[in-house]
Design a protein around this motif. Structure first.
Motif, short mmCIF file in Angstrom:
data_model
loop_
_atom_site.label_atom_id
_atom_site.label_comp_id
_atom_site.label_asym_id
_atom_site.label_seq_id
_atom_site.Cartn_x
_atom_site.Cartn_y
_atom_site.Cartn_z
N MET A 1 16.22 -61.21 15.02
CA MET A 1 16.87 -60.61 16.17
C MET A 1 15.86 -59.70 16.87
O MET A 1 15.24 -58.86 16.26
N ARG A 2 15.72 -59.91 18.17
CA ARG A 2 14.83 -59.07 18.98
C ARG A 2 15.70 -58.10 19.77
O ARG A 2 16.60 -58.51 20.49
N LEU A 3 15.43 -56.82 19.60
CA LEU A 3 16.21 -55.80 20.29
C LEU A 3 15.57 -55.46 21.63
O LEU A 3 14.35 -55.31 21.73
N LEU A 4 16.41 -55.35 22.64
CA LEU A 4 15.95 -55.08 24.00
C LEU A 4 16.38 -53.69 24.45
O LEU A 4 17.46 -53.22 24.09
N SER A 5 15.56 -53.07 25.28
CA SER A 5 15.94 -51.81 25.92
C SER A 5 16.97 -52.11 27.00
O SER A 5 17.18 -53.28 27.38
N SER A 6 17.59 -51.10 27.54
CA SER A 6 18.57 -51.32 28.60
C SER A 6 17.92 -51.95 29.82
O SER A 6 18.51 -52.81 30.48
N GLY A 7 16.70 -51.57 30.13
CA GLY A 7 15.99 -52.16 31.26
C GLY A 7 15.68 -53.64 31.04
O GLY A 7 15.85 -54.46 31.95
N GLU A 8 15.23 -53.97 29.84
CA GLU A 8 14.94 -55.37 29.52
C GLU A 8 16.22 -56.20 29.55
O GLU A 8 16.24 -57.33 30.07
N LEU A 9 17.30 -55.65 28.99
CA LEU A 9 18.57 -56.35 28.98
C LEU A 9 19.09 -56.57 30.39
O LEU A 9 19.54 -57.66 30.74
N ALA A 10 18.99 -55.54 31.21
CA ALA A 10 19.44 -55.65 32.60
C ALA A 10 18.69 -56.75 33.32
O ALA A 10 19.29 -57.56 34.05
N LYS A 11 17.39 -56.82 33.11
CA LYS A 11 16.57 -57.86 33.75
C LYS A 11 17.00 -59.24 33.28
O LYS A 11 17.14 -60.16 34.09
N GLU A 12 17.22 -59.41 32.00
CA GLU A 12 17.65 -60.70 31.44
C GLU A 12 19.00 -61.14 32.01
O GLU A 12 19.22 -62.33 32.25
N LEU A 13 19.90 -60.18 32.21
CA LEU A 13 21.26 -60.51 32.67
C LEU A 13 21.42 -60.46 34.18
O LEU A 13 22.45 -60.87 34.71
N GLY A 14 20.43 -59.92 34.88
CA GLY A 14 20.50 -59.84 36.33
C GLY A 14 21.47 -58.80 36.84
O GLY A 14 22.09 -58.96 37.89
N ILE A 15 21.62 -57.72 36.07
CA ILE A 15 22.47 -56.60 36.50
C ILE A 15 21.67 -55.31 36.38
O ILE A 15 20.57 -55.30 35.84
N SER A 16 22.21 -54.22 36.89
CA SER A 16 21.46 -52.97 36.90
C SER A 16 21.41 -52.32 35.51
O SER A 16 22.31 -52.51 34.69
N ARG A 17 20.38 -51.54 35.32
CA ARG A 17 20.25 -50.78 34.07
C ARG A 17 21.38 -49.76 33.94
O ARG A 17 21.89 -49.52 32.86
N ARG A 18 21.79 -49.21 35.04
CA ARG A 18 22.89 -48.25 35.03
C ARG A 18 24.18 -48.92 34.55
O ARG A 18 24.95 -48.33 33.80
N SER A 19 24.41 -50.16 34.98
CA SER A 19 25.60 -50.89 34.53
C SER A 19 25.56 -51.09 33.02
O SER A 19 26.57 -50.93 32.33
N ILE A 20 24.39 -51.44 32.50
CA ILE A 20 24.23 -51.62 31.06
C ILE A 20 24.61 -50.33 30.33
O ILE A 20 25.38 -50.34 29.38
N SER A 21 24.08 -49.21 30.79
CA SER A 21 24.37 -47.92 30.15
C SER A 21 25.85 -47.58 30.24
O SER A 21 26.45 -47.11 29.27
N ARG A 22 26.45 -47.84 31.40
CA ARG A 22 27.87 -47.55 31.58
C ARG A 22 28.72 -48.42 30.66
O ARG A 22 29.64 -47.93 30.00
N TYR A 23 28.42 -49.72 30.60
CA TYR A 23 29.17 -50.62 29.71
C TYR A 23 29.06 -50.17 28.26
O TYR A 23 30.04 -50.20 27.52
N ALA A 24 27.87 -49.75 27.86
CA ALA A 24 27.68 -49.29 26.48
C ALA A 24 28.47 -48.00 26.24
O ALA A 24 29.15 -47.86 25.22
N ASP A 25 28.39 -47.07 27.17
CA ASP A 25 29.11 -45.80 27.03
C ASP A 25 30.63 -46.01 26.96
O ASP A 25 31.33 -45.27 26.27
#
Length: 63
Positions: free
Chosen positions: A1-25
């Motif tokens: 399993m490769r762990l991604l930062s919120s920025g890397e994940l956002a890029k992979e999914l095509g959504i904003s890093r802020r959205s990733i953080s909000r979804y996680a929170d």
């Protein structure tokens, strides 16, 4: 399993890093690891599946 930062994940999914953080929170996506510095790390496939399930639930609620 490769762990991604919120920025890397956002890029992979095509959504904003802020959205990733909000979804996680909000508990909508799982955080695989929190670094000692407080940064989130995510498993891409886990998050993809969680987002698929959220989209499915949303579609069902609108029907």
């Amino acid at each position: 399993m490769r762990l991604l930062s919120s920025g890397e994940l956002a890029k992979e999914l095509g959504i904003s890093r802020r959205s990733i953080s909000r979804y996680a929170d909000e508990g909508l996506i799982s955080v695989a690891l929190v670094t000692p510095g407080g940064k989130y790390r995510f498993d891409l496939e886990t998050v993809r599946e969680e987002l698929r399930q959220l989209a499915k639930k949303h579609r069902e609620e609108r029907s």
